[in-house]
Design a protein around this motif. Structure first.
Motif, PDB file in Angstrom:
ATOM      1  N   MET A  17       0.865  -1.180   0.000  1.00  0.00           N
ATOM      2  CA  MET A  17       0.000   0.000   0.000  1.00  0.00           C
ATOM      3  C   MET A  17       0.900   1.227   0.000  1.00  0.00           C
ATOM      4  O   MET A  17       1.898   1.256   0.723  1.00  0.00           O
ATOM      5  CB  MET A  17      -0.905   0.033   1.227  1.00  0.00           C
ATOM      6  N   VAL A  18       0.565   2.219  -0.802  1.00  0.00           N
ATOM      7  CA  VAL A  18       1.347   3.452  -0.859  1.00  0.00           C
ATOM      8  C   VAL A  18       0.945   4.330   0.325  1.00  0.00           C
ATOM      9  O   VAL A  18      -0.196   4.800   0.415  1.00  0.00           O
ATOM     10  CB  VAL A  18       1.136   4.195  -2.195  1.00  0.00           C
ATOM     11  N   LEU A  19       1.890   4.548   1.206  1.00  0.00           N
ATOM     12  CA  LEU A  19       1.679   5.341   2.419  1.00  0.00           C
ATOM     13  C   LEU A  19       2.359   6.701   2.279  1.00  0.00           C
ATOM     14  O   LEU A  19       3.204   6.885   1.386  1.00  0.00           O
ATOM     15  CB  LEU A  19       2.236   4.572   3.622  1.00  0.00           C
ATOM     16  N   PRO A  20       2.032   7.646   3.131  1.00  0.00           N
ATOM     17  CA  PRO A  20       2.621   8.994   3.005  1.00  0.00           C
ATOM     18  C   PRO A  20       4.146   9.010   2.951  1.00  0.00           C
ATOM     19  O   PRO A  20       4.737   9.780   2.199  1.00  0.00           O
ATOM     20  CB  PRO A  20       2.102   9.720   4.247  1.00  0.00           C
ATOM     21  N   ASN A  21       4.793   8.140   3.699  1.00  0.00           N
ATOM     22  CA  ASN A  21       6.258   8.107   3.716  1.00  0.00           C
ATOM     23  C   ASN A  21       6.848   7.621   2.390  1.00  0.00           C
ATOM     24  O   ASN A  21       8.044   7.784   2.142  1.00  0.00           O
ATOM     25  CB  ASN A  21       6.735   7.222   4.876  1.00  0.00           C
ATOM     26  N   ALA A  65       5.002   4.756 -16.599  1.00  0.00           N
ATOM     27  CA  ALA A  65       3.905   5.045 -17.527  1.00  0.00           C
ATOM     28  C   ALA A  65       2.758   5.791 -16.859  1.00  0.00           C
ATOM     29  O   ALA A  65       2.154   6.671 -17.470  1.00  0.00           O
ATOM     30  CB  ALA A  65       3.396   3.746 -18.146  1.00  0.00           C
ATOM     31  N   GLU A  66       2.445   5.429 -15.652  1.00  0.00           N
ATOM     32  CA  GLU A  66       1.310   6.018 -14.925  1.00  0.00           C
ATOM     33  C   GLU A  66       1.752   6.333 -13.505  1.00  0.00           C
ATOM     34  O   GLU A  66       2.483   5.559 -12.891  1.00  0.00           O
ATOM     35  CB  GLU A  66       0.143   5.030 -14.853  1.00  0.00           C
ATOM     36  N   PRO A  67       1.290   7.454 -12.951  1.00  0.00           N
ATOM     37  CA  PRO A  67       1.621   7.730 -11.546  1.00  0.00           C
ATOM     38  C   PRO A  67       0.891   6.751 -10.629  1.00  0.00           C
ATOM     39  O   PRO A  67      -0.206   6.288 -10.943  1.00  0.00           O
ATOM     40  CB  PRO A  67       1.123   9.158 -11.329  1.00  0.00           C
ATOM     41  N   ILE A  68       1.539   6.429  -9.540  1.00  0.00           N
ATOM     42  CA  ILE A  68       0.927   5.588  -8.514  1.00  0.00           C
ATOM     43  C   ILE A  68       0.697   6.512  -7.322  1.00  0.00           C
ATOM     44  O   ILE A  68       1.638   7.077  -6.775  1.00  0.00           O
ATOM     45  CB  ILE A  68       1.834   4.396  -8.150  1.00  0.00           C
ATOM     46  N   ARG A  69      -0.540   6.648  -6.930  1.00  0.00           N
ATOM     47  CA  ARG A  69      -0.933   7.680  -5.973  1.00  0.00           C
ATOM     48  C   ARG A  69      -0.989   7.174  -4.526  1.00  0.00           C
ATOM     49  O   ARG A  69      -1.133   5.976  -4.280  1.00  0.00           O
ATOM     50  CB  ARG A  69      -2.282   8.245  -6.367  1.00  0.00           C
ATOM     51  N   LEU A  70      -0.901   8.127  -3.618  1.00  0.00           N
ATOM     52  CA  LEU A  70      -1.052   7.851  -2.194  1.00  0.00           C
ATOM     53  C   LEU A  70      -2.344   7.069  -1.976  1.00  0.00           C
ATOM     54  O   LEU A  70      -3.394   7.425  -2.513  1.00  0.00           O
ATOM     55  CB  LEU A  70      -1.107   9.171  -1.416  1.00  0.00           C
ATOM     56  N   GLY A  71      -2.254   5.968  -1.236  1.00  0.00           N
ATOM     57  CA  GLY A  71      -3.422   5.139  -0.949  1.00  0.00           C
ATOM     58  C   GLY A  71      -3.654   4.024  -1.947  1.00  0.00           C
ATOM     59  O   GLY A  71      -4.438   3.115  -1.677  1.00  0.00           O
ATOM     60  N   ASN A  72      -2.980   4.083  -3.111  1.00  0.00           N
ATOM     61  CA  ASN A  72      -3.132   2.996  -4.085  1.00  0.00           C
ATOM     62  C   ASN A  72      -2.514   1.717  -3.550  1.00  0.00           C
ATOM     63  O   ASN A  72      -1.617   1.738  -2.701  1.00  0.00           O
ATOM     64  CB  ASN A  72      -2.432   3.332  -5.401  1.00  0.00           C
ATOM     65  N   ILE A  73      -3.003   0.619  -4.063  1.00  0.00           N
ATOM     66  CA  ILE A  73      -2.424  -0.690  -3.797  1.00  0.00           C
ATOM     67  C   ILE A  73      -1.545  -1.027  -4.996  1.00  0.00           C
ATOM     68  O   ILE A  73      -1.992  -0.940  -6.141  1.00  0.00           O
ATOM     69  CB  ILE A  73      -3.521  -1.767  -3.620  1.00  0.00           C
ATOM     70  N   VAL A  74      -0.296  -1.386  -4.735  1.00  0.00           N
ATOM     71  CA  VAL A  74       0.653  -1.730  -5.789  1.00  0.00           C
ATOM     72  C   VAL A  74       0.844  -3.238  -5.767  1.00  0.00           C
ATOM     73  O   VAL A  74       1.188  -3.816  -4.737  1.00  0.00           O
ATOM     74  CB  VAL A  74       2.016  -1.031  -5.575  1.00  0.00           C
ATOM     75  N   THR A  75       0.609  -3.872  -6.914  1.00  0.00           N
ATOM     76  CA  THR A  75       0.793  -5.319  -7.024  1.00  0.00           C
ATOM     77  C   THR A  75       1.877  -5.591  -8.055  1.00  0.00           C
ATOM     78  O   THR A  75       1.837  -5.054  -9.157  1.00  0.00           O
ATOM     79  CB  THR A  75      -0.517  -6.017  -7.436  1.00  0.00           C
ATOM     80  N   PHE A  91      11.155 -11.366 -15.190  1.00  0.00           N
ATOM     81  CA  PHE A  91      10.237 -10.365 -15.720  1.00  0.00           C
ATOM     82  C   PHE A  91       9.287  -9.974 -14.609  1.00  0.00           C
ATOM     83  O   PHE A  91       8.770 -10.825 -13.885  1.00  0.00           O
ATOM     84  CB  PHE A  91       9.444 -10.925 -16.906  1.00  0.00           C
ATOM     85  N   ILE A  92       9.075  -8.669 -14.454  1.00  0.00           N
ATOM     86  CA  ILE A  92       8.177  -8.185 -13.411  1.00  0.00           C
ATOM     87  C   ILE A  92       7.197  -7.184 -14.014  1.00  0.00           C
ATOM     88  O   ILE A  92       7.575  -6.333 -14.811  1.00  0.00           O
ATOM     89  CB  ILE A  92       8.950  -7.580 -12.220  1.00  0.00           C
ATOM     90  N   GLU A  93       5.935  -7.347 -13.627  1.00  0.00           N
ATOM     91  CA  GLU A  93       4.864  -6.449 -14.049  1.00  0.00           C
ATOM     92  C   GLU A  93       4.307  -5.768 -12.804  1.00  0.00           C
ATOM     93  O   GLU A  93       4.218  -6.394 -11.747  1.00  0.00           O
ATOM     94  CB  GLU A  93       3.742  -7.229 -14.722  1.00  0.00           C
ATOM     95  N   VAL A  94       3.894  -4.502 -12.965  1.00  0.00           N
ATOM     96  CA  VAL A  94       3.391  -3.730 -11.834  1.00  0.00           C
ATOM     97  C   VAL A  94       2.044  -3.115 -12.199  1.00  0.00           C
ATOM     98  O   VAL A  94       1.879  -2.568 -13.288  1.00  0.00           O
ATOM     99  CB  VAL A  94       4.375  -2.591 -11.452  1.00  0.00           C
ATOM    100  N   TRP A  95       1.105  -3.207 -11.250  1.00  0.00           N
ATOM    101  CA  TRP A  95      -0.208  -2.580 -11.395  1.00  0.00           C
ATOM    102  C   TRP A  95      -0.477  -1.723 -10.166  1.00  0.00           C
ATOM    103  O   TRP A  95      -0.048  -2.064  -9.068  1.00  0.00           O
ATOM    104  CB  TRP A  95      -1.324  -3.618 -11.479  1.00  0.00           C
ATOM    105  N   ALA A  96      -1.209  -0.649 -10.392  1.00  0.00           N
ATOM    106  CA  ALA A  96      -1.688   0.192  -9.287  1.00  0.00           C
ATOM    107  C   ALA A  96      -3.200   0.101  -9.270  1.00  0.00           C
ATOM    108  O   ALA A  96      -3.845   0.096 -10.322  1.00  0.00           O
ATOM    109  CB  ALA A  96      -1.247   1.636  -9.489  1.00  0.00           C
ATOM    110  N   GLU A  97      -3.735   0.037  -8.060  1.00  0.00           N
ATOM    111  CA  GLU A  97      -5.185  -0.108  -7.926  1.00  0.00           C
ATOM    112  C   GLU A  97      -5.726   0.905  -6.929  1.00  0.00           C
ATOM    113  O   GLU A  97      -5.217   1.039  -5.819  1.00  0.00           O
ATOM    114  CB  GLU A  97      -5.501  -1.525  -7.465  1.00  0.00           C
TER     115      GLU A  97
END
Length: 172
Positions: A17-21, A65-75, A91-97
């Motif tokens: 989870m993207v936290l303030p820190n 490619a896309e910003p990942i925002r505070l509070g998003n879940i990164v997988t 190989f690694i893939e990343v998604w933000a939710e």
């Protein structure tokens, strides 16, 4: 020689989870923090494949490619694509939710290279990969070209010796 292993055996999924820190002044995940998360997920996949301690040898181009925002879940989903003598490409893939908004976007992908080492830090042989799915087979086949490109760019291989890469680029 270690017994070959299926690519799927190295599959690693990591969620944060993207936290303030973790964010910059625009409340987006800092790039270095994302690279840290990605390195951990990819290293776990390499360890699962090799059953050894692994060290990061290289990271291919990572574009944001896309910003990942505070509070998003990164997988992050990581899997070994090919193994060489002591190195492995992952190989690694990343998604933000954004769960409340119901939005999931692909943000990044990259290829990491790890080297398996023994207790003294010396490279050690790793199992070969058995690719099963079409995607695994395509990544396996193209891994040698990516490896040759990495070695050429690092000055560890003469471009004339990069036969797979030269054939792909149709260079005489």
């Amino acid at each position: 020689m270690p017994q070959p292993k299926h690519a799927r055996e190295s599959m690693t999924v990591m969620t944060e989870m993207v936290l303030p820190n973790d964010t910059n002044t625009l409340n987006n995940l800092m790039g270095g923090r994302l690279l840290h998360f990605m390195d951990i997920a990819a290293a776990i996949a390499a360890q699962k494949h090799s059953n050894r301690i692994v060290v990061t040898a290289s990271v291919d181009n990572v574009s944001f490619a896309e910003p990942i925002r505070l509070g998003n879940i990164v997988t992050m989903k990581a899997q070994v694509t090919r193994a060489f003598s002591s190195s492995m490409e992952v190989f690694i893939e990343v998604w933000a939710e954004d769960i409340p908004a119901g939005i999931r976007v692909s943000t990044n992908s990259a290829f990491y290279t790890f080297v398996a080492v023994d207790q003294s830090g010396r490279p050690i042989e790793v199992p070969a990969i058995i690719a099963e799915t079409d995607a695994e087979k395509e990544r396996y086949e193209s891994a040698l070209r990516r490896r040759q490109l990495r070695l050429v760019l690092a000055g560890r291989m003469n471009p004339q010796d990069a036969t797979e890469l030269r054939e792909f680029l149709k260079v005489e």
